[in-house]
Design a protein around this motif. Structure first.
Motif, mmCIF file in Angstrom:
data_model
loop_
_atom_site.group_PDB
_atom_site.id
_atom_site.type_symbol
_atom_site.label_atom_id
_atom_site.label_comp_id
_atom_site.label_asym_id
_atom_site.label_seq_id
_atom_site.Cartn_x
_atom_site.Cartn_y
_atom_site.Cartn_z
ATOM 1 N N SER A 1 0.827 -1.209 0.000
ATOM 2 C CA SER A 1 0.000 0.000 0.000
ATOM 3 C C SER A 1 0.862 1.260 0.000
ATOM 4 N N PHE A 2 1.936 1.235 0.770
ATOM 5 C CA PHE A 2 2.865 2.369 0.819
ATOM 6 C C PHE A 2 3.390 2.653 -0.585
ATOM 7 N N ASN A 3 3.883 1.610 -1.232
ATOM 8 C CA ASN A 3 4.457 1.783 -2.566
ATOM 9 C C ASN A 3 3.409 2.280 -3.563
ATOM 10 N N GLU A 4 2.201 1.739 -3.485
ATOM 11 C CA GLU A 4 1.132 2.179 -4.386
ATOM 12 C C GLU A 4 0.763 3.637 -4.116
ATOM 13 N N HIS A 5 0.737 4.014 -2.859
ATOM 14 C CA HIS A 5 0.376 5.376 -2.478
ATOM 15 C C HIS A 5 1.395 6.392 -3.001
ATOM 16 N N LEU A 6 2.659 5.981 -3.050
ATOM 17 C CA LEU A 6 3.719 6.903 -3.464
ATOM 18 C C LEU A 6 4.137 6.751 -4.922
ATOM 19 N N VAL A 7 3.368 5.999 -5.701
ATOM 20 C CA VAL A 7 3.703 5.837 -7.115
ATOM 21 C C VAL A 7 3.970 7.170 -7.807
ATOM 22 N N PRO A 8 3.142 8.198 -7.575
ATOM 23 C CA PRO A 8 3.391 9.464 -8.276
ATOM 24 C C PRO A 8 4.762 10.082 -7.969
ATOM 25 N N THR A 9 5.327 9.775 -6.809
ATOM 26 C CA THR A 9 6.618 10.355 -6.443
ATOM 27 C C THR A 9 7.782 9.560 -7.030
ATOM 28 N N GLY A 10 7.517 8.304 -7.418
ATOM 29 C CA GLY A 10 8.586 7.436 -7.895
ATOM 30 C C GLY A 10 9.406 6.847 -6.762
ATOM 31 N N LEU A 11 8.953 7.048 -5.535
ATOM 32 C CA LEU A 11 9.674 6.597 -4.349
ATOM 33 C C LEU A 11 9.057 5.304 -3.815
ATOM 34 N N TYR A 12 9.884 4.427 -3.302
ATOM 35 C CA TYR A 12 9.422 3.173 -2.706
ATOM 36 C C TYR A 12 9.835 3.119 -1.243
ATOM 37 N N LEU A 13 9.201 2.237 -0.495
ATOM 38 C CA LEU A 13 9.437 2.129 0.942
ATOM 39 C C LEU A 13 10.921 1.920 1.261
ATOM 40 N N ALA A 14 11.569 1.038 0.527
ATOM 41 C CA ALA A 14 12.994 0.775 0.796
ATOM 42 C C ALA A 14 13.826 2.040 0.610
ATOM 43 N N GLN A 15 13.514 2.798 -0.431
ATOM 44 C CA GLN A 15 14.245 4.032 -0.684
ATOM 45 C C GLN A 15 13.937 5.075 0.387
ATOM 46 N N TRP A 16 12.667 5.200 0.751
ATOM 47 C CA TRP A 16 12.290 6.156 1.785
ATOM 48 C C TRP A 16 13.000 5.832 3.098
ATOM 49 N N SER A 17 13.078 4.564 3.438
ATOM 50 C CA SER A 17 13.734 4.163 4.690
ATOM 51 C C SER A 17 15.175 4.657 4.717
ATOM 52 N N VAL A 18 15.885 4.492 3.607
ATOM 53 C CA VAL A 18 17.278 4.938 3.520
ATOM 54 C C VAL A 18 17.353 6.465 3.584
ATOM 55 N N ILE A 19 16.504 7.134 2.811
ATOM 56 C CA ILE A 19 16.510 8.599 2.792
ATOM 57 C C ILE A 19 16.216 9.151 4.183
ATOM 58 N N HIS A 20 15.195 8.598 4.821
ATOM 59 C CA HIS A 20 14.807 9.076 6.156
ATOM 60 C C HIS A 20 15.940 8.843 7.163
ATOM 61 N N TYR A 21 16.575 7.678 7.093
ATOM 62 C CA TYR A 21 17.670 7.376 8.019
ATOM 63 C C TYR A 21 18.826 8.366 7.834
ATOM 64 N N ILE A 22 19.237 8.586 6.581
ATOM 65 C CA ILE A 22 20.350 9.503 6.331
ATOM 66 C C ILE A 22 19.952 10.929 6.711
ATOM 67 N N HIS A 23 18.711 11.289 6.457
ATOM 68 C CA HIS A 23 18.240 12.628 6.826
ATOM 69 C C HIS A 23 18.350 12.840 8.337
ATOM 70 N N LEU A 24 18.011 11.810 9.112
ATOM 71 C CA LEU A 24 18.059 11.922 10.578
ATOM 72 C C LEU A 24 19.470 11.835 11.137
ATOM 73 N N HIS A 25 20.320 10.990 10.532
ATOM 74 C CA HIS A 25 21.616 10.686 11.127
ATOM 75 C C HIS A 25 22.812 11.248 10.362
ATOM 76 N N GLY A 26 22.572 11.793 9.185
ATOM 77 C CA GLY A 26 23.669 12.320 8.391
ATOM 78 C C GLY A 26 24.318 11.243 7.547
#
Length: 147
Positions: free
Chosen positions: A21-46
């Motif tokens: 559902s997450f991936n389907e919801h974000l289809v317009p952004t081209g982003l997937y859960l696995a990618q978001w997890s990495v982006i969010h982690y790096i955003h929080l921790h550098g």
């Protein structure tokens, strides 16, 4: 003795449905859960190493390698030399940094839809249970490594 319940089966199915559902919801952004997890982690921790991401997000190295390659092609991350030249530091690109807030808003909206009609008290209990389960699994890993 505790009555047997399909707890872990349902938990597994819930996490699979959440990812789908997450991936389907974000289809317009081209982003997937696995990618978001990495982006969010790096955003929080550098910026950090691939090993650090694997360890903290519980992702197998080959899986993360594939995800990072796709993210590089999409210009979401870049690898740079760190203090130890053998390991590359993974940084968010300007593109990812600039889109972060927009992605986060969409994700919060999705998450709010997922948890609607669930009282805060029940969510708090679920979080406590999940944290205890994570702690038990990590303790079990440490015990097995020491054997």
């Amino acid at each position: 003795m505790r009555k047997k319940q399909p707890f872990f089966f349902l938990l597994n199915q819930t996490t699979r449905q959440f990812s789908k559902s997450f991936n389907e919801h974000l289809v317009p952004t081209g982003l997937y859960l696995a990618q978001w997890s990495v982006i969010h982690y790096i955003h929080l921790h550098g910026p950090c190493t691939q090993r650090t991401i694997c360890s903290n997000l519980n992702i197998e190295p080959p899986t993360l390698t594939r995800t990072l390659r796709r993210m590089e092609v999409l210009d979401l991350i870049v690898r740079k030399e760190g203090t130890d030249k053998r390991e590359k530091m993974i940084h968010l690109t300007d593109k990812a940094i600039n889109q972060y807030d927009s992605w986060k808003e969409q994700i919060i909206s999705f998450e709010n839809d997922v948890i609607k009609d669930i009282p805060d008290e029940e969510l708090d209990i679920a979080l406590q249970v999940f944290q205890k389960m994570m702690n038990n699994m990590k303790a079990s890993e440490v015990t097995k490594q020491g054997e």
